[in-house]
Design an enzyme around this catalytic site. Structure first.
Site, PDB file in Angstrom:
ATOM      1  N   SER A  80      40.455  35.872  36.381  1.00 48.54           N
ATOM      2  CA  SER A  80      40.895  36.930  37.293  1.00 48.54           C
ATOM      3  C   SER A  80      41.799  36.354  38.374  1.00 48.54           C
ATOM      4  CB  SER A  80      39.664  37.548  37.953  1.00 48.54           C
ATOM      5  OG  SER A  80      40.035  38.351  39.052  1.00 48.54           O
ATOM      6  N   TYR A  86      30.876  36.798  42.392  1.00 46.24           N
ATOM      7  CA  TYR A  86      31.646  37.170  41.200  1.00 46.24           C
ATOM      8  C   TYR A  86      32.865  36.247  41.058  1.00 46.24           C
ATOM      9  CZ  TYR A  86      35.506  39.429  38.812  1.00 46.24           C
ATOM     10  OH  TYR A  86      36.597  39.653  38.022  1.00 46.24           O
ATOM     11  N   LYS A 137      34.095  33.074  38.165  1.00 48.11           N
ATOM     12  CA  LYS A 137      35.371  32.880  37.453  1.00 48.11           C
ATOM     13  C   LYS A 137      35.914  31.474  37.713  1.00 48.11           C
ATOM     14  CE  LYS A 137      35.650  37.049  35.688  1.00 48.11           C
ATOM     15  NZ  LYS A 137      35.357  37.236  34.261  1.00 48.11           N
ATOM     16  N   GLY A 155      36.591  41.319  52.599  1.00 46.64           N
ATOM     17  CA  GLY A 155      37.018  40.459  51.488  1.00 46.64           C
ATOM     18  C   GLY A 155      38.361  40.844  50.894  1.00 46.64           C
TER      19      GLY A 155
HETATM   20  C1  UD1 Z   1      38.728  43.900  42.750  1.00 47.01           C
HETATM   21  C2  UD1 Z   1      38.013  42.663  43.151  1.00 47.01           C
HETATM   22  C3  UD1 Z   1      38.499  41.528  42.298  1.00 47.01           C
HETATM   23  C4  UD1 Z   1      38.227  41.834  40.853  1.00 47.01           C
HETATM   24  C5  UD1 Z   1      38.841  43.160  40.460  1.00 47.01           C
HETATM   25  C6  UD1 Z   1      38.271  43.523  39.100  1.00 47.01           C
HETATM   26  C7  UD1 Z   1      37.447  42.950  45.517  1.00 47.01           C
HETATM   27  C8  UD1 Z   1      37.678  42.449  46.901  1.00 47.01           C
HETATM   28  N1  UD1 Z   1      38.204  42.389  44.576  1.00 47.01           N
HETATM   29  O1  UD1 Z   1      40.127  43.704  42.981  1.00 47.01           O
HETATM   30  O2  UD1 Z   1      37.805  40.346  42.668  1.00 47.01           O
HETATM   31  O3  UD1 Z   1      38.755  40.823  40.027  1.00 47.01           O
HETATM   32  O4  UD1 Z   1      38.483  44.181  41.374  1.00 47.01           O
HETATM   33  O5  UD1 Z   1      38.685  44.735  38.671  1.00 47.01           O
HETATM   34  O6  UD1 Z   1      36.607  43.794  45.291  1.00 47.01           O
HETATM   35  N2  UD1 Z   1      40.863  50.699  47.399  1.00 47.01           N
HETATM   36  C9  UD1 Z   1      40.723  51.787  48.217  1.00 47.01           C
HETATM   37  N3  UD1 Z   1      39.709  52.664  47.962  1.00 47.01           N
HETATM   38  C10 UD1 Z   1      38.827  52.500  46.939  1.00 47.01           C
HETATM   39  C11 UD1 Z   1      38.960  51.382  46.097  1.00 47.01           C
HETATM   40  C12 UD1 Z   1      39.987  50.489  46.361  1.00 47.01           C
HETATM   41  O7  UD1 Z   1      41.502  51.973  49.158  1.00 47.01           O
HETATM   42  O8  UD1 Z   1      37.916  53.339  46.776  1.00 47.01           O
HETATM   43  C13 UD1 Z   1      41.964  49.757  47.620  1.00 47.01           C
HETATM   44  C14 UD1 Z   1      41.542  48.326  47.945  1.00 47.01           C
HETATM   45  O9  UD1 Z   1      41.345  48.146  49.308  1.00 47.01           O
HETATM   46  C15 UD1 Z   1      42.718  47.531  47.368  1.00 47.01           C
HETATM   47  C16 UD1 Z   1      43.184  48.369  46.175  1.00 47.01           C
HETATM   48  O10 UD1 Z   1      42.697  49.687  46.421  1.00 47.01           O
HETATM   49  O11 UD1 Z   1      43.767  47.461  48.287  1.00 47.01           O
HETATM   50  C17 UD1 Z   1      42.660  47.883  44.849  1.00 47.01           C
HETATM   51  O12 UD1 Z   1      41.247  47.748  44.908  1.00 47.01           O
HETATM   52  P1  UD1 Z   1      40.359  47.465  43.624  1.00 47.01           P
HETATM   53  O13 UD1 Z   1      40.744  48.405  42.536  1.00 47.01           O
HETATM   54  O14 UD1 Z   1      38.924  47.436  44.033  1.00 47.01           O
HETATM   55  O15 UD1 Z   1      40.831  46.034  43.146  1.00 47.01           O
HETATM   56  P2  UD1 Z   1      40.899  44.647  43.959  1.00 47.01           P
HETATM   57  O16 UD1 Z   1      40.183  44.718  45.234  1.00 47.01           O
HETATM   58  O17 UD1 Z   1      42.323  44.209  44.000  1.00 47.01           O
END
Ligand code: UD1
Length: 334
Positions: free
Chosen positions: A126, A150, A154, A295
């Protein structure tokens, strides 16, 4: 006949799309899954899409005897290893379970591979291994780190596989660092369908679009990004699946260890994704700005040169196609 490939976690989101791509390309496929975050119906959908059959074992990687039996009963040429727990927040609450499941499960798999002389593996890593201190775009030779259990699993499994190679140079290892997989197969039959309330952006927006959740919570609008929301490198799951096939061909032909980014090299903000999804589903979706999620980093996207150079692979899909295909799956399945 082409090689026989064991796909661990083949009923999951990326695993199922990769199984389709493997079967379509003429490989023999053996899937092992314990359905911890997937459903048995996915297997029939894979058969329906490809018109091809494959062997399936319902088994946990933690059960070494069960995994060894798969290698006894099939001549496995290479493994694509997806199986693992992947929810960041849950990993903070249940670190022991995450380390045990992901690390011990991978060790059992590697033991079974060693016992049966199978030394070729493509591992589902990842972009999370780039941690919080590297500048974007992320390049494969940057130092790795993590901020949660998690992510550490990795980082550690990558290290374990590197050490396995050092001990025996006949191994061939591809560490695929995915950016943010979204979208779904064009058929609308398989896609991302997590158990419970989704953590990731796309399935969450999908649940809002079908009315199962009231609104999207946007985690922070004060990042140093063009619109203040987090920027990620979203990649169509079918592009990822084709990247796995390239990695597989590479490990079948070369020994060594290579970490390779699978991303598009382009960043999209939370609002970009939300608005693209709104276009796909034809309605405005409610959202509220919430505090930053612990995070999270502001911006994450890949340098994609190595995948191009080593595999001749690059992503083909744009954001609007990803959200349209995602919606096509969600509207029929959520
Ligand atoms: C997340 C994990 C990452 C993992 C990946 C797997 C975290 C910090 N990172 O990545 O380690 O490998 O998923 O799929 O959890 N967001 C919102 N509202 C939401 C959900 C997300 O605003 O309800 C935003 C987040 O702040 C981010 C973006 O959308 O900016 C993407 O989030 P997400 O889909 O959870 O992925 P990552 O955080 O990049």
């Amino acid at each position: 006949m082409k090689e026989t490939i064991l796909v661990t976690g083949g009923a999951g989101f990326i695993g199922s799309h990769t199984a389709v791509e493997l079967l379509d390309s003429g490989y023999s496929v053996v899937i092992v899954d314990n359905f911890s975050n997937s459903k048995p119906e996915v297997l029939d959908k894979i058969r329906q899409i490809t018109g091809k059959d494959f062997k399936f074992y319902e088994e946990d990687l933690l059960n070494l005897d069960g995994i060894s039996k798969i290698f006894d009963e099939n001549k496995i040429d290479a493994v694509i290893h997806f199986a693992g727990l992947k929810a960041v927040g849950e990993s903070v609450e249940k670190p022991v379970e995450y380390y045990h499941n992901n690390i011990t499960g991978s060790l059992m798999l590697i033991k079974a591979m060693k016992k049966h002389g199978c030394k070729k593996i493509v591992f589902s890593s990842s972009a999370t291994v780039y941690g919080v201190n590297n500048p974007v775009p992320f390049v494969e030779d940057m130092p790795t780190s993590a901020t949660n259990p998690y992510g550490y699993t990795k980082v550690m499994i990558e290290q374990i596989l590197r050490d396995v190679y050092v001990s025996d140079n006949e191994w061939s290892v591809s560490l695929l660092r995915y950016f943010n997989p979204i979208g779904a197969h064009k058929s609308g039959l398989i896609g991302e369908d997590p158990n419970g309330i989704p953590n990731n952006l796309l399935p969450y927006i999908g649940k809002v679009a079908v009315g199962q959740l009231p609104q999207l919570n946007v985690f922070g609008d004060d990042y140093v990004t063009p619109d203040g929301t987090g920027v990620r490198d979203y990649i169509h799951v079918c592009d990822l699946a084709s990247g796995h096939l390239c990695a597989l061909k590479y490990v079948l032909e070369h020994n060594g260890v290579e970490a390779v980014n699978l991303g598009t090299g382009k960043g999209s903000s939370v609002f970009d994704v939300l608005h693209s999804f709104e276009k796909a589903c034809g309605k405005e979706l409610p959202y509220e700005i919430k505090p930053r999620r612990a995070g999270d980093i502001a911006t994450c996207y890949a340098n994609t040169d190595k995948a191009k150079r080593l595999f001749g692979w690059e992503a083909k899909y744009f954001l609007d196609e990803m959200t349209a295909d995602g919606w096509n799956f969600i509207k029929n399945n959520f």
